[in-house]
Write an enzyme that holds these catalytic residues in place. Structure first.
Site, PDB file in Angstrom:
ATOM      1  N   VAL A 284     -39.823   7.376 -46.417  1.00 20.24           N
ATOM      2  CA  VAL A 284     -40.998   8.098 -46.936  1.00 20.24           C
ATOM      3  C   VAL A 284     -40.709   8.820 -48.251  1.00 20.24           C
ATOM      4  O   VAL A 284     -41.638   9.109 -49.002  1.00 20.24           O
ATOM      5  CB  VAL A 284     -41.601   9.098 -45.909  1.00 20.24           C
ATOM      6  CG1 VAL A 284     -42.154   8.371 -44.711  1.00 20.24           C
ATOM      7  CG2 VAL A 284     -40.613  10.142 -45.482  1.00 20.24           C
TER       8      VAL A 284
ATOM      9  N   ASP B 223     -34.720  10.554 -38.938  1.00 17.68           N
ATOM     10  CA  ASP B 223     -34.633  11.929 -38.436  1.00 17.68           C
ATOM     11  C   ASP B 223     -35.218  11.997 -37.009  1.00 17.68           C
ATOM     12  O   ASP B 223     -34.571  12.520 -36.069  1.00 17.68           O
ATOM     13  CB  ASP B 223     -35.421  12.843 -39.396  1.00 17.68           C
ATOM     14  CG  ASP B 223     -35.195  14.321 -39.183  1.00 17.68           C
ATOM     15  OD1 ASP B 223     -34.360  14.680 -38.331  1.00 17.68           O
ATOM     16  OD2 ASP B 223     -35.850  15.130 -39.880  1.00 17.68           O
TER      17      ASP B 223
HETATM   18  N1  AR6 Z   1     -31.227   3.705 -38.015  1.00 20.25           N
HETATM   19  C1  AR6 Z   1     -30.956   3.458 -39.320  1.00 20.25           C
HETATM   20  N2  AR6 Z   1     -31.887   3.579 -40.309  1.00 20.25           N
HETATM   21  C2  AR6 Z   1     -33.141   3.955 -39.941  1.00 20.25           C
HETATM   22  C3  AR6 Z   1     -33.504   4.240 -38.605  1.00 20.25           C
HETATM   23  C4  AR6 Z   1     -32.469   4.103 -37.617  1.00 20.25           C
HETATM   24  N3  AR6 Z   1     -32.703   4.354 -36.329  1.00 20.25           N
HETATM   25  N4  AR6 Z   1     -34.817   4.585 -38.592  1.00 20.25           N
HETATM   26  C5  AR6 Z   1     -35.263   4.506 -39.871  1.00 20.25           C
HETATM   27  N5  AR6 Z   1     -34.253   4.131 -40.690  1.00 20.25           N
HETATM   28  P1  AR6 Z   1     -36.630   7.932 -43.728  1.00 20.25           P
HETATM   29  P2  AR6 Z   1     -36.215   9.614 -46.119  1.00 20.25           P
HETATM   30  C6  AR6 Z   1     -34.241   3.917 -42.152  1.00 20.25           C
HETATM   31  O1  AR6 Z   1     -38.099   7.858 -44.010  1.00 20.25           O
HETATM   32  O2  AR6 Z   1     -36.862   8.593 -46.998  1.00 20.25           O
HETATM   33  C7  AR6 Z   1     -38.312  12.266 -42.168  1.00 20.25           C
HETATM   34  O3  AR6 Z   1     -39.588  12.541 -41.672  1.00 20.25           O
HETATM   35  C8  AR6 Z   1     -35.543   3.653 -42.866  1.00 20.25           C
HETATM   36  O4  AR6 Z   1     -35.932   2.292 -42.679  1.00 20.25           O
HETATM   37  O5  AR6 Z   1     -36.197   8.164 -42.331  1.00 20.25           O
HETATM   38  O6  AR6 Z   1     -34.943  10.250 -46.565  1.00 20.25           O
HETATM   39  C9  AR6 Z   1     -37.529  13.512 -42.507  1.00 20.25           C
HETATM   40  O7  AR6 Z   1     -37.832  14.576 -41.635  1.00 20.25           O
HETATM   41  C10 AR6 Z   1     -35.138   3.947 -44.306  1.00 20.25           C
HETATM   42  O8  AR6 Z   1     -34.464   2.812 -44.867  1.00 20.25           O
HETATM   43  O9  AR6 Z   1     -35.919   9.079 -44.625  1.00 20.25           O
HETATM   44  C11 AR6 Z   1     -37.970  13.798 -43.905  1.00 20.25           C
HETATM   45  O10 AR6 Z   1     -39.181  14.520 -43.929  1.00 20.25           O
HETATM   46  C12 AR6 Z   1     -34.125   5.078 -44.156  1.00 20.25           C
HETATM   47  O11 AR6 Z   1     -33.770   5.105 -42.774  1.00 20.25           O
HETATM   48  C13 AR6 Z   1     -38.194  12.444 -44.501  1.00 20.25           C
HETATM   49  O12 AR6 Z   1     -38.451  11.563 -43.395  1.00 20.25           O
HETATM   50  C14 AR6 Z   1     -34.620   6.447 -44.567  1.00 20.25           C
HETATM   51  O13 AR6 Z   1     -35.989   6.572 -44.257  1.00 20.25           O
HETATM   52  C15 AR6 Z   1     -36.964  11.921 -45.214  1.00 20.25           C
HETATM   53  O14 AR6 Z   1     -37.303  10.734 -45.871  1.00 20.25           O
END
Ligand code: AR6
Length: 207
Positions: A157, A63
């Site tokens: 997360v 995000d």
């Molecule tokens: N490209 C692709 N995947 C990514 C990238 C990127 N640039 N950056 C991180 N990931 P998360 P959630 C991966 O925590 O669990 C936010 O604060 C990461 O390694 O981003 O759905 C929102 O505002 C993981 O595999 O999302 C919400 O509050 C995946 O993306 C909360 O996090 C998802 O990790 C959502 O949590």
């Protein structure tokens, strides 16, 4: 043969760079599944899907990366979306909303909210995660999109176990593809990419 200057040194590596992992499968009769290891914000297609929170005001993880790459107009566009539930919920868990992509290479951002794994039963979490994918694809189909890229929603997360998430995500995309031609998963680590590849094979998808 070793040149005199290399005597006593380890042999040179022949190849030090590896091509990033990528794999394609037939997802449906008309849709291709593309699995890639990489950064979702670089995707050049119709839309990327954001793993957002229900307030849609940005955050960490993917995000944060999407908001950084899209620029401040993305946050303004999110703020302009109506609050649909009190206190300040713009996108309930499992639902999806759409904005433009602004400075991103992708034209659109579909914002969806996956479940926080610890807050639900396993079945409920699976149903919410499936809805997040299917509702994203409903918006993509409404706009006539041909290519959409997802991250591993809820797998950061929000704590969703990778294998379980991959199974649910792939099945939901297979069921909800509609007329989208390419559904990509752009996965940030080798581990996550490998899990998606294994689960695509376990689902019986053919290259
Ligand atoms: N490209 C692709 N995947 C990514 C990238 C990127 N640039 N950056 C991180 N990931 P998360 P959630 C991966 O925590 O669990 C936010 O604060 C990461 O390694 O981003 O759905 C929102 O505002 C993981 O595999 O999302 C919400 O509050 C995946 O993306 C909360 O996090 C998802 O990790 C959502 O949590």
């Amino acid at each position: 043969f070793r040149s005199p200057s290399r005597v006593g040194k380890p042999p040179r590596k022949v190849c030090t760079s590896m091509a990033p992992s990528t794999r394609q499968f037939a997802l449906t009769d008309t849709a291709v599944l593309s699995l890639q290891e990489g950064d979702l914000t670089k995707f050049k297609g119709d839309a990327i899907v954001n793993a957002a929170n229900d307030r849609l005001l940005g955050g960490g993880g993917v995000d944060g990366a999407i908001h950084n790459a899209a620029g401040p107009k993305l946050l303004a566009a999110c703020k302009a979306l109506p609050i649909v539930q009190k206190p300040a919920i713009r996108c309930p868990t499992g639902d999806a909303k759409i904005t433009e992509g602004f400075d991103l290479p992708a034209s659109w951002v579909i914002h969806t909210v996956g479940p926080i794994y610890s807050q639900h039963s396993k079945q409920e979490a699976a149903s919410l995660l499936a809805s997040a994918h299917k509702n994203s694809l409903v918006l993509a189909n409404e706009k006539g999109m041909k290519s959409v890229a997802f991250p591993a929603i809820s797998c950061g997360v929000y704590g969703y176990p990778l294998h379980e998430a991959a199974k649910v995500a792939l099945k939901a995309c297979q069921e909800g593809a509609g007329s989208v031609k390419t559904i990509a998963f752009i996965l940030f680590s080798e581990d996550t990419y490998s899990v998606w590849r294994e689960e695509a094979e376990a689902l019986g998808l053919q290259p």
